[in-house]
Scaffold this motif. Structure first.
Motif, mmCIF file in Angstrom:
data_model
loop_
_atom_site.group_PDB
_atom_site.id
_atom_site.type_symbol
_atom_site.label_atom_id
_atom_site.label_comp_id
_atom_site.label_asym_id
_atom_site.label_seq_id
_atom_site.Cartn_x
_atom_site.Cartn_y
_atom_site.Cartn_z
ATOM 1 N N THR A 1 37.321 50.993 22.965
ATOM 2 C CA THR A 1 36.548 50.023 21.868
ATOM 3 C C THR A 1 36.534 50.513 20.679
ATOM 4 O O THR A 1 36.982 51.545 20.337
ATOM 5 N N ILE A 2 36.772 49.850 20.052
ATOM 6 C CA ILE A 2 37.125 49.917 18.643
ATOM 7 C C ILE A 2 35.673 48.952 17.593
ATOM 8 O O ILE A 2 35.097 47.881 17.955
ATOM 9 N N ASP A 3 35.205 49.912 16.702
ATOM 10 C CA ASP A 3 33.626 49.627 15.951
ATOM 11 C C ASP A 3 34.582 49.096 14.576
ATOM 12 O O ASP A 3 35.404 50.228 14.219
ATOM 13 N N VAL A 4 34.395 48.293 13.905
ATOM 14 C CA VAL A 4 34.541 47.481 13.117
ATOM 15 C C VAL A 4 33.591 46.941 12.254
ATOM 16 O O VAL A 4 33.225 46.895 12.344
ATOM 17 N N THR A 5 33.683 47.501 11.301
ATOM 18 C CA THR A 5 32.824 47.146 10.258
ATOM 19 C C THR A 5 34.005 45.939 8.762
ATOM 20 O O THR A 5 34.679 47.489 8.603
ATOM 21 N N GLY A 6 33.000 45.527 8.973
ATOM 22 C CA GLY A 6 33.443 43.927 7.260
ATOM 23 C C GLY A 6 33.338 44.489 6.240
ATOM 24 O O GLY A 6 32.500 45.464 6.221
ATOM 25 N N PRO A 7 34.050 44.008 5.153
ATOM 26 C CA PRO A 7 33.634 44.420 3.463
ATOM 27 C C PRO A 7 32.300 44.218 3.351
ATOM 28 O O PRO A 7 31.737 45.104 2.091
ATOM 29 N N ASP A 8 31.723 43.154 4.468
ATOM 30 C CA ASP A 8 30.005 43.411 3.694
ATOM 31 C C ASP A 8 28.730 43.772 4.694
ATOM 32 O O ASP A 8 27.654 43.686 3.969
ATOM 33 N N GLY A 9 29.677 44.604 5.453
ATOM 34 C CA GLY A 9 28.855 45.525 6.406
ATOM 35 C C GLY A 9 28.290 45.042 7.300
ATOM 36 O O GLY A 9 28.124 45.612 8.024
ATOM 37 N N THR A 10 29.100 43.716 7.860
ATOM 38 C CA THR A 10 28.904 43.810 9.510
ATOM 39 C C THR A 10 29.764 44.310 10.050
ATOM 40 O O THR A 10 30.590 44.183 9.878
ATOM 41 N N ARG A 11 29.145 44.517 11.222
ATOM 42 C CA ARG A 11 29.592 45.079 12.134
ATOM 43 C C ARG A 11 29.898 44.568 13.338
ATOM 44 O O ARG A 11 29.307 43.398 14.021
ATOM 45 N N ARG A 12 31.583 44.783 14.263
ATOM 46 C CA ARG A 12 31.595 43.960 14.965
ATOM 47 C C ARG A 12 32.023 45.512 16.470
ATOM 48 O O ARG A 12 32.670 45.610 15.849
ATOM 49 N N VAL A 13 31.956 45.420 17.746
ATOM 50 C CA VAL A 13 32.499 45.976 18.542
ATOM 51 C C VAL A 13 33.339 45.565 19.574
ATOM 52 O O VAL A 13 33.311 44.436 19.914
ATOM 53 N N LEU A 14 34.590 45.280 19.606
ATOM 54 C CA LEU A 14 36.003 45.233 20.137
ATOM 55 C C LEU A 14 36.298 45.855 21.672
ATOM 56 O O LEU A 14 36.664 47.280 20.688
ATOM 57 N N THR A 15 36.143 45.643 22.452
ATOM 58 C CA THR A 15 37.133 46.048 22.846
ATOM 59 C C THR A 15 38.076 45.473 23.511
ATOM 60 O O THR A 15 38.932 44.804 23.113
ATOM 61 N N VAL A 16 39.445 46.147 23.870
ATOM 62 C CA VAL A 16 40.570 46.640 24.007
ATOM 63 C C VAL A 16 40.925 46.999 25.180
ATOM 64 O O VAL A 16 40.778 47.808 25.585
ATOM 65 N N ALA A 17 42.314 46.390 24.787
ATOM 66 C CA ALA A 17 42.819 47.449 27.125
ATOM 67 C C ALA A 17 44.433 46.681 26.582
ATOM 68 O O ALA A 17 45.109 46.012 26.127
ATOM 69 N N GLN A 18 45.240 47.403 27.764
ATOM 70 C CA GLN A 18 46.130 47.694 28.033
ATOM 71 C C GLN A 18 46.365 46.200 28.891
ATOM 72 O O GLN A 18 46.457 46.901 29.915
#
Length: 142
Positions: free
Chosen positions: A107-124
């Motif tokens: 997973t990748i935790d991403v925080t946007g410039p406005d503080g909004t957070r998303r959790v992305l699941t990644v795979a190969q």
């Protein structure tokens, strides 16, 4: 715009355009010019869907193979780095050019410039380990 942002934006646009495929449905690794920039940042609230669909940037096994081949040929090296993939995804999906990215296990935790957070699941999707491309398989509000 910094050179890094320009490269990420251009690479994102190329992958988005390459993911559209040719009229026969075969994958393409052609480099096309970047689309016009959005007029303002997109809202990343849970009620607004992302501008791109997952899995991203490859939506099928055939597209994954095409992207892997283009990376093997030296194009789009950012697909080999899950953090760079996440930055490109949120730039395309939400217009976040200055996102903070924290990698985890799958997973990748991403925080946007406005503080909004998303959790992305990644795979190969194909080749695992070094040299294999990464794709975003899920996008959830944090």
């Amino acid at each position: 715009m910094t050179l890094r942002r320009l490269l990420v934006t251009t690479a994102t646009a190329c992958v988005l355009l390459a993911g559209c495929g040719s009229p026969t449905g075969s994958p393409t690794a052609a480099v096309d010019p970047a689309p016009p920039a959005p007029s303002g940042p997109a809202s990343a609230g849970p009620a607004v869907p992302p501008a791109v669909a997952v899995p991203w940037p490859a939506r099928s096994a055939a597209e994954s193979v095409g992207l892997q081949e283009s990376v093997d040929d030296g194009a789009q090296p950012w697909l080999l780095d899950p953090a760079e993939l996440a930055r490109s995804y949120v730039a395309a999906a939400y217009g976040w050019d200055d996102a903070t990215v924290t990698a985890g296990e799958g997973t990748i935790d991403v925080t946007g410039p406005d503080g909004t957070r998303r959790v992305l699941t990644v795979a190969q999707p194909g080749r695992a380990g070094e040299g294999g491309i990464w794709v975003v398989t899920a996008d959830e509000a944090a």
